[in-house]
Design a protein around this motif. Structure first.
Motif, PDB file in Angstrom:
ATOM      1  N   GLY A 307       0.812  -1.211   0.000  1.00  0.00           N
ATOM      2  CA  GLY A 307       0.000   0.000   0.000  1.00  0.00           C
ATOM      3  C   GLY A 307       0.840   1.253   0.000  1.00  0.00           C
ATOM      4  N   GLY A 308       2.032   1.205  -0.577  1.00  0.00           N
ATOM      5  CA  GLY A 308       2.910   2.370  -0.625  1.00  0.00           C
ATOM      6  C   GLY A 308       3.693   2.593   0.645  1.00  0.00           C
ATOM      7  N   LYS A 309       3.565   1.759   1.647  1.00  0.00           N
ATOM      8  CA  LYS A 309       4.270   1.916   2.908  1.00  0.00           C
ATOM      9  C   LYS A 309       5.195   0.719   3.112  1.00  0.00           C
ATOM     10  N   PRO A 310       6.385   0.944   3.712  1.00  0.00           N
ATOM     11  CA  PRO A 310       7.301  -0.186   3.943  1.00  0.00           C
ATOM     12  C   PRO A 310       6.705  -1.176   4.936  1.00  0.00           C
ATOM     13  N   ALA A 311       6.966  -2.445   4.671  1.00  0.00           N
ATOM     14  CA  ALA A 311       6.437  -3.504   5.535  1.00  0.00           C
ATOM     15  C   ALA A 311       7.446  -4.642   5.558  1.00  0.00           C
TER      16      ALA A 311
END
Length: 1678
Positions: A307-311
């Motif tokens: 979702g566009g966020k680092p994970a």
């Protein structure tokens, strides 16, 4: 190496040639996947150079560099090398005896960027040499950039154990502390590694290593103090299993699993973080990761985005019952990096400012790794002021609150690797598992996952954790144990149409409408416009389809406009229809094109009215106007057309044209209504007869409808009903057949024609015949039958009646009625009748009577016969059948062959050959059981049997072995078949199934090659191997045993094939000139050369013939055959040549090697004088030879006499030795018993720890110095205690203590005893601080090592000469106490008891110490001592009662030995401290009520001979077996002087043997002394006594050499056992032997242990087994 097969879903593999490198690799590819196999199983790490796109693979002993297309660029071997985890590099074999060639497992593989724009390097770390690393060139890994040859302990990076994980990450920070760095850049490597039990044990779990710059004297990969490390209190407890290390932002993260040491002691997964610029690890904080569902062990991880966020994507497995062992149940859990950082920051904040307690008062954070720090309550802004911690902040911090996550995807197969990609805003996770599969999972926005595909990459192999995507994000590199695979992330291009693309359900794929292809979103140019790129994973998306197409049907002869209405695409298209040529009708696609791309397709039907009318030839009009197409019929034109008008103006319209119909849009033609199909002209019946004879004019009248539209002139095409044309003469060859034709045909037999024939009645020119001629018989079959009848007789001829009733009762065979059978009757030509019983043998013609005409008579004579069966051969066969039975008799050819049938019981026997009058052959069928059955032969209904003969069904043959298993192409090699019931086989056959080679055959043509076998017996038969051609391939070999087929592959070894080899090759005898005879000199052998002569043949199978005689084969090897021909030249078998030729026979192979000519030496003419001289010389020589022979004979007789004398002595000696050996083995075998009750005891007396420690620390001291009370006046007590307290403080100072010990040891008067006392006193003083004591001891040991390195290292720890060596001994004794008490104590005590019991079973000389039962041959009692075992009843006082206790002793025991044995038995469960000494007791023999006699070793009754005095024994006192004795306290008057005192008087004491013999021996004893000397000359005869302690069940042959070998074996083995392996024997072997089988333990004893330890027991040991244990441990372990 062979490439394994690809998965079924992959297309055809294209094998590529291996690259030119030193590695043996195989590259395989197809349009889906490409892979390469490499050495180094298991491969462990994979890394990608983003600049050059090269791949680097590390495995066991191998390192590879490959291109992105998996072509090997470079290959380096990294092992094996000489190494040991217990030794520090460099490895010197003499200093490291445990070093062995060890495999190098790759532990780390990282790419390091170069300085500035310079080239980078590849960091490679292995498990060898304590895990050191080197740097290699990225362009060629075979080029070393940095490697240390003499690493220091700070350069040990990776774990030296292949099972322990190691991870690392390279970071670049500012170089603030050093000057001269390259642009102020400091490149470091943070390493996480697990704990290893071997090698350096002080390496922290996480360390920082220097990479660049490396100014002298610094070293690359070194662990420097200023670089920082994770301080751990206990390395073994905090054994982290590291999974991943990544750098993100300004932090470095480590992912690992370990046991939770703070709470539940369960294994959990943790994520830790520290600032990249934190050189002191002040910022270290960790948090447990919770994956719901019980998944607690991380297996792999990847830092991606969602979702566009680092994970952080982590694959976890469920642990097995609180162990670090992962099960197959696993899952993928995703943790947002923002949430993870928030959780880590919260743990820091709680530990900084709230003392570790959260708002609820629960402990939310704590200090981990057993360090002295603790959570504080600093100011609230401490975390913002010190985000990376400081010297005053607590560390390392651990969160007690886990970060939870719900599994995105679960699997029953263990997941091992993960990587992610982002495509069109969607996150795709690629997961590897333990079975070699790559799973593709779409991670949705709500963190759930959908598995949409799995690819089998490498079946059965584990996918390694390094899953990498290439730079284009189009392929995944998958690393397994032996293979690196390049797998595409998607195969969109394989879906060729929209429907297959959308049903493919791949997040990467979608249908690009106007480009007409399945592609990724960014590859479709108009993907931004709606409905122009249809995502395959969206279930609502549908392909662009044609909603309507008008008109849907079109005539092929008409051109019109077509309107297309599309669904899911805003378009309405009008196109022109094409004109095509078709038959009847054809459905053609109408395609909507965008350029050259077909957007969608609709179906349009084109029809042909002319072809439609031809579907019904009988009524084309009906076919035309009744069709589904709009076809109209022109009756006058006989034309079916789509037009609405005809040339002749009369038209019948199609039935579907009912009302005006107008088509919309482009078509503006309207059609009018027409008449129905009933208007079609039709002929439906014949009014006249349908039978029309040929050759006559006939009138046909028709009935129909709508025929009025035709005029006479226009009625030219009329399809009428069926008319039958016939010819009376066709098929009616005689009168009966003609008259049998039905009357409506009007056929008559006309005899007035030139030749009588069957004609139409109006064509006959004469009067038709009313009757037919008499019957004529042309053939009768059969011409014989049984007396009982029942056989069908077929009579053929002419005029045999017009119907069946004409011949009923009119057929006789040899005067016997034969009723006709209606089913076999044919009009006028054939009569089949069933033969009736004749009652006797007779013969005669066959008569057929039809009506009143004379009967027809056959020329053949029919005979009634009585067939007889006489015998049956063979009379047995297998139950599977296949046996050919020969039945002999007479008149067996009765009836036809079809009338004959044979049966064995209920089973048929199939007739297989032509039947003769005297013989019938049938083949048996299978039977369901073994039995004796009778043979029945049916001749029609007549049954015959063989009198008094039965056939036996026996068990099927079974083949158990076939030798040999190979042959050559020519065949004929005898194959010996072994099995059971082979005698029942009638026709054993060996068959070979062959087919042409692949390169030569166009079509498979398989054929069989067979040979007949010969049965030797019921268990053996021989089969010659069939001959096969070299141009064929052998597909199988089997044995056909009648109906039983046995394939060779099922015999003996399943799957093993019978092999065919090329024929052996022979060279001519005369290779230079084959036509010239070979010259042979008689008396020698003929050498035949060849090639592969022993392949598929043995010497015994080869025959050679020279002419008409045999040449005996002597030797055969792969290149030569040697045969011995006759002494005289044989005769030739070839009339064309006088010389014999040599032929070699190998099975069917016959090789002619050429002609052989014997050499014959002609006698030369010798002169007479020479002959006389030769005769005289020969006479002299003969005379000399006779003299020599006489002398030799005399000497030989003398030698023979001496030999017989020696032989007699040897035989006597052998008999004596044999008797002795048998006696010893008899003693051994009879004494074998279960010793558990004798050597055991009621309890094991052990010392308490305090006493044990005091006696170890201060051996020989009754009271330990520190256990004494301070005897001080009260006035000085306080001062002394204060001084002792100050001394205690000084002793706790490591620097003072080490300097103190070194100062003491430097003193000249500091003796070895003093050093031991000081070491023991220090041990007791620091006993409660063992960790401090251990550190001091390690420091002193380092100093000691340095001292001995300068001198002689081999002398170190040889003797306890220093304080530290005694400290080491005490330290080991402390550490081993629990082990000795719980594990080794009881086995040692049992060992001692077992040894003593075994030794006491034989005589022991109390003076010399020699014993009959021992393993030490130097203390072996070699003399043959007569002794016997006896049992004494010892009176033991138990409270107020006196009970007898049986004790086993020997009559040769001295009185002291008897007392010792009594004490051992009576006090065997008590320590020595509770047992009286033997010298304090007297042995009293009690006989009767008043007979008491005190026995002693020396008294006035002792026997004295010369200067020898013998010690008294029970035998001396004549104590009988079962005597009653008692031990009484020794009185002062009963004390006897010490036996040693006799030595002063000139008398020498002896017990069993004298230490040295008297030189003056009486004459009457010289003979016995000779026997004794003879026995001493061969002492090995007594080695059986040694063996009785070692090998209880081995019976050695009596022989001189055997005992010598046994002696050497025993001596060497015992030496090694005693000196080297004593502690292993105690810990492992003895414990098992004692607990399981005591009698075996008794046989494996150590003489040295007996001699030494028993001595310690007798003189010093008053506390039982503990001293023995301490002595063994303290002496042996250093």
């Amino acid at each position: 190496m062979l490439a394994s097969s690809t998965p079924p879903l992959l297309l055809l593999l294209l094998l590529l040639p291996p690259p030119s490198s030193s590695a043996d690799v195989i590259v395989t590819s197809d349009t889906l996947m490409r892979w390469v196999e490499e050495h180094g199983d298991p491969l462990s790490h994979l890394v990608l150079d983003p600049e050059a796109g090269h791949l680097y693979v590390g495995g066991v002993d191998h390192l590879y560099q490959l291109t992105s297309d998996l072509e090997v660029v470079s290959h380096v071997r990294t092992g094996p090398y000489l190494d040991s985890p217990d030794c520090l590099p460099p490895i010197v074999p003499r200093d490291c005896p445990s070093a062995t060639p060890t495999h190098n497992h790759n532990k780390l593989l990282l790419v390091e960027a170069g300085p500035g724009a310079g080239p980078g390097s590849l960091i490679v770390c292995g498990s060898l040499f304590q895990g050191i690393c080197d740097k290699r060139s990225l362009s060629n890994v075979s080029q070393l950039i940095y490697q240390t040859s003499n690493p220091v302990d700070t350069q040990y990076v990776a774990a030296n154990d292949p099972r322990v994980s190691t991870v690392a990450v390279v970071i670049t920070t500012e170089n603030k502390q050093e000057v001269g760095g390259a642009g102020g850049v400091l490149r470091l490597m943070l390493v996480g590694r697990g704990y290893t039990s071997k090698g350096p044990g002080d390496i922290p779990p996480i360390t920082t290593r220097r990479l660049f710059p490396v100014p002298p004297p610094r070293r690359a990969f070194s662990q420097e103090e200023e670089l920082g490390k994770l301080v751990v209190g206990s390395y073994s407890e905090y054994n982290n299993h590291f999974v991943k290390a990544v750098a993100h932002g300004n932090h470095v993260y480590f992912l690992f699993s370990r046991r939770d040491m703070w709470h539940k002691k369960e294994y959990r997964t943790y994520a830790s973080r520290l600032c990249a610029a934190d050189r002191s690890f002040y910022s270290y904080v960790e948090v447990p990761l919770l994956c719901r569902g019980g998944y607690n062990l991380a297996q792999g991880a990847w830092l991606g985005s969602h979702g566009g966020k680092p994970a952080l994507f982590v694959v976890m497995a469920a642990g097995q019952a609180s162990t670090p062992v992962a099960t197959g149940r696993s899952a993928l859990c995703v943790y947002g990096m923002a949430e993870l950082d928030a959780m880590l920051q919260r743990a820091q904040e709680v530990c900084y400012t709230e003392g570790g307690r959260g708002s609820s008062g629960q402990e939310d954070a704590y200090i981990e790794y057993a360090v002295s720090s603790k959570c504080l309550k600093l100011p609230k802004d401490s975390l913002s002021e010190y985000p990376c911690g400081g010297e005053h902040t607590p560390n390392p911090i651990a969160s007690a609150v886990p970060l939870p996550a719900t599994p995105t995807f679960t699997s029953s197969t263990q997941l091992t690797a993960v990587t992610t990609a982002t495509e069109a805003g969607h996150t795709i996770a690629f997961l590897g598992d333990g079975e070699g599969r790559l799973h593709k999972v779409l991670v949705r926005s709500d963190w759930s996952g959908d598995l949409y595909g799995s690819v089998l990459v490498d079946k059965g192999s584990v996918v390694r954790a390094d899953l990498l995507l290439d730079d284009s994000q189009q392929h995944v590199f998958v690393l397994t144990n032996r293979r690196l695979s390049k797998v595409p992330v998607s195969t969109c291009e394989r879906q060729t149409d929209c429907q297959s693309c959308l049903s493919f359900r791949d997040p990467y794929c979608g249908w690009c409408v106007l480009e007409g292809r399945c592609s990724r979103k960014h590859q479709c140019q108009r993907h931004t416009q709606p409905n122009h790129w249809l995502w395959s994973f969206e279930p609502t998306n549908q392909c662009v389809t044609v909603q309507s197409l008008r008109p849907a049907n079109q005539s092929k002869d008409e051109q019109t406009q077509v309107s297309i209405l599309l669904l899911h695409l805003d378009a309405h298209v009008c196109v022109s229809a094409c004109v095509c040529v078709c038959v009847y009708h054809m459905v053609l696609p109408v395609s909507l094109m965008f350029g050259h791309v077909t957007v969608t397709t609709g179906d349009m039907t084109f029809y042909d009215c002319g072809a439609v009318s031809r579907l019904n030839q009988s009524s084309q009009c009906l076919a035309c106007v009744s069709s589904v197409w709009r076809c109209n019929w022109c009756p006058l034109d006989q034309l079916c057309t789509h037009n609405h008008s005809c040339v002749n103006q009369h038209i019948i319209l199609n039935q579907r044209v009912r009302q005006p119909v107008c088509l919309p849009t482009c078509l503006s033609v309207c059609l009018s209504e027409s008449s129905s199909p009933t208007s079609c002209p039709l002929v439906f019946a014949l009014q006249s007869s349908a039978l029309v004879p040929l050759g006559l004019t006939s009138t046909v009248v028709l009935r129909g409808q709508n025929l009025d539209i035709y005029t006479v002139r226009t009625l030219f095409i009329v399809i009428i009903s069926t008319v039958l044309l016939y010819d009376c003469s066709a098929g009616q060859s005689d009168c009966s057949q003609c008259r049998a034709v039905p009357e409506e045909y009007g056929c008559v037999w006309c005899s007035g024609s030139p030749t009588p024939s069957c004609v139409y009645n109006q064509s006959c020119t004469s009067v038709p015949a009313d009757t037919c001629p008499p019957p004529q018989i042309t053939h009768v079959l059969p011409v014989s039958g049984p007396l009982e009848g029942g056989v069908l007789v077929t009579v053929t001829g002419s005029n045999l009646g017009m119907r069946y009733q004409d011949v009923v009762g009119g057929v006789t065979v040899a005067g016997v009625q034969c009723p006709p059978q209606p089913e076999g009757y044919q009009i006028s030509t054939r009569v089949v009748c069933e033969l009736q019983s004749s009652g006797k043998q007779r013969e005669g013609p066959v008569l057929v009577t039809v009506g009143t005409t004379p009967p027809g008579k056959s020329k053949q004579i029919f005979t009634f016969q009585d067939p007889q069966l006489r015998d049956l051969v063979p009379d047995k066969g297998p139950v599977s059948g296949g046996t050919r039975l020969t039945i002999r008799g007479k008149q067996l050819l009765t009836g036809q062959k079809s009338d004959l049938s044979a049966f064995l019981g209920p089973q048929p026997c199939y007739i297989v050959e032509e039947v003769t009058d005297s013989q019938l052959v049938c083949q048996t069928g299978p039977s369901n059981q073994t039995a004796e059955v009778s043979l029945r032969v049916l001749f029609g209904k007549a049954e015959r049997t063989v009198p008094n003969v039965t056939f036996r069904y026996l068990d099927d043959p079974v083949i158990t072995d076939v030798t040999p298993a190979e042959s050559f192409y020519e065949g004929g090699r005898v194959v010996l078949v072994t099995g059971r019931n082979l005698g029942v086989v009638q026709q054993p056959i060996i068959s070979v199934w062959v087919e042409p080679l692949e390169v030569q055959r166009v079509k498979r043509r398989r054929r069989l090659v067979s040979e007949r076998c010969s049965v030797l017996s019921s268990s053996q038969m021989t089969c010659p191997s069939p001959k096969v051609s070299p141009e064929v391939k052998v597909k199988g070999v089997w044995f056909q045993l009648d109906n039983v087929r046995v394939h060779y592959e099922t015999i003996k070894v399943p799957g093993k094939r019978f092999t065919y080899h090329p024929n052996p090759e022979f060279f001519p005898l005369n290779r230079e000139a084959p036509d010239v005879p070979y010259r042979f000199k008689p008396g020698g052998v003929i050498a035949v050369e060849g090639q592969d002569l022993t392949r598929a043949i043995s010497r015994q199978e080869v025959r050679a013939r020279l002419g008409d005689q045999e040449c005996v084969v002597k030797t055969l090897d792969s290149t030569h055959l040697y045969c011995e021909p006759p002494e005289i030249q044989p005769m030739s078998v070839d009339d064309s040549n006088e010389l014999p030729s040599l032929q070699v026979f190998m099975g069917n192979l016959r090789v002619d090697l050429g002609l052989v000519q014997y050499d014959s030496d002609s006698l030369s003419i010798v002169p007479l004088a020479a002959q006389v001289g030769l005769g005289a010389g020969a006479a002299v020589i003969i005379l000399s030879v006779l003299v020599v022979i006489l002398m030799y004979r005399r000497k030989s007789k003398q030698a023979l006499r001496d030999y017989k004398k020696v032989l007699l002595q040897l035989e006597t000696l052998e008999i004596n030795v044999g008797d002795q050996c048998r006696k010893e083995f008899t003693d051994l075998m009879t004494e074998m018993m279960d010793l558990s009750t004798d050597v055991g005891g009621p309890g094991l007396p052990l010392l308490d720890y305090k006493t044990y420690a005091e006696r170890v620390f201060f051996p020989g001291q009754q009271v330990a110095p520190l256990s004494r009370q301070l005897d001080l006046p009260e006035s000085r007590r306080q001062t002394v205690e204060q001084g002792l307290q100050q001394l205690n403080n000084l002793l706790n100072n490591r620097l003072f203590l080490t300097r103190f010990i070194h100062t003491l040891e430097a003193q000249q008067g500091f003796s070895q005893r003093d050093r031991g006392y000081v070491a023991s006193l220090l041990t007791m003083a620091l006993h409660d601080k063992l960790e401090y004591f251990t550190e001091v001891m390690k420091s002193l040991l380092q100093d000691l090592v340095q001292q001995y390195v300068a001198k002689n290292p081999k002398l170190m720890l040889r003797r306890t000469e220093t304080v530290v060596e005694k400290m080491l001994t005490n330290w080991m004794s402390i550490c081993l106490y629990s082990f000795l008490k719980e594990v080794a104590g009881e086995p040692l005590y049992m060992l001692y008891r077992a040894i003593k019991y075994q030794v006491d079973k034989g005589p022991v000389d109390t003076v010399t110490g020699k014993a009959k039962r021992t393993l030490n041959d130097s203390h072996l009692l070699r003399e043959d001592i007569d002794y016997c075992s006896m049992t004494l009843m010892v009176l033991v006082k138990n409270g107020v009662e006196v009970q007898p206790c049986p004790v086993k002793v020997l009559d040769t025991d001295t009185i002291t030995q008897v007392k010792d044995k009594i004490l051992d038995q009576v006090y065997r469960g008590a320590p020595f401290t509770q047992r009286p000494a033997a010298d304090s007791l007297d042995l009293e023999w009690r006989s009767g009520q008043a007979g008491h006699l005190t026995l002693s070793d020396d008294d006035v009754t002792a026997v004295v001979q010369g200067r020898w005095k013998r010690i008294n024994t029970l035998q001396h006192y004549k104590v009988p077996d079962g005597a009653t004795v008692a031990l009484i306290p020794r009185s002062q008057s009963s004390e006897t002087p010490m036996l040693e005192g006799e030595e002063d008087e000139g008398l020498r004491l002896w017990h069993l043997v004298k230490s040295s013999e008297d030189p003056e021996i009486p004459k009457h004893r010289k003979s016995s002394m000779r026997e004794r000397e003879r026995a001493k000359a061969i002492p090995e005869i007594y080695l059986t006594r040694l063996l009785s302690m070692k090998v209880p069940h081995t019976q050695l042959p009596v022989g001189f050499n055997t005992h010598v070998q046994v002696l050497v074996l025993v001596q060497v083995h015992v030496l090694v056992l005693v000196q080297v392996q004593i502690h292993v024997l105690v810990q492992v072997q003895i414990q098992v032997l004692v607990q399981v089988q005591i009698q075996v333990l008794v046989q494996v004893q150590i003489h040295v242990l007996v001699q030494v330890q028993i001595h310690v027991f007798v003189q010093y040991c008053t506390y039982c087994s503990s001293v023995t244990i301490e002595t063994l441990t303290a002496v042996q372990l250093p």
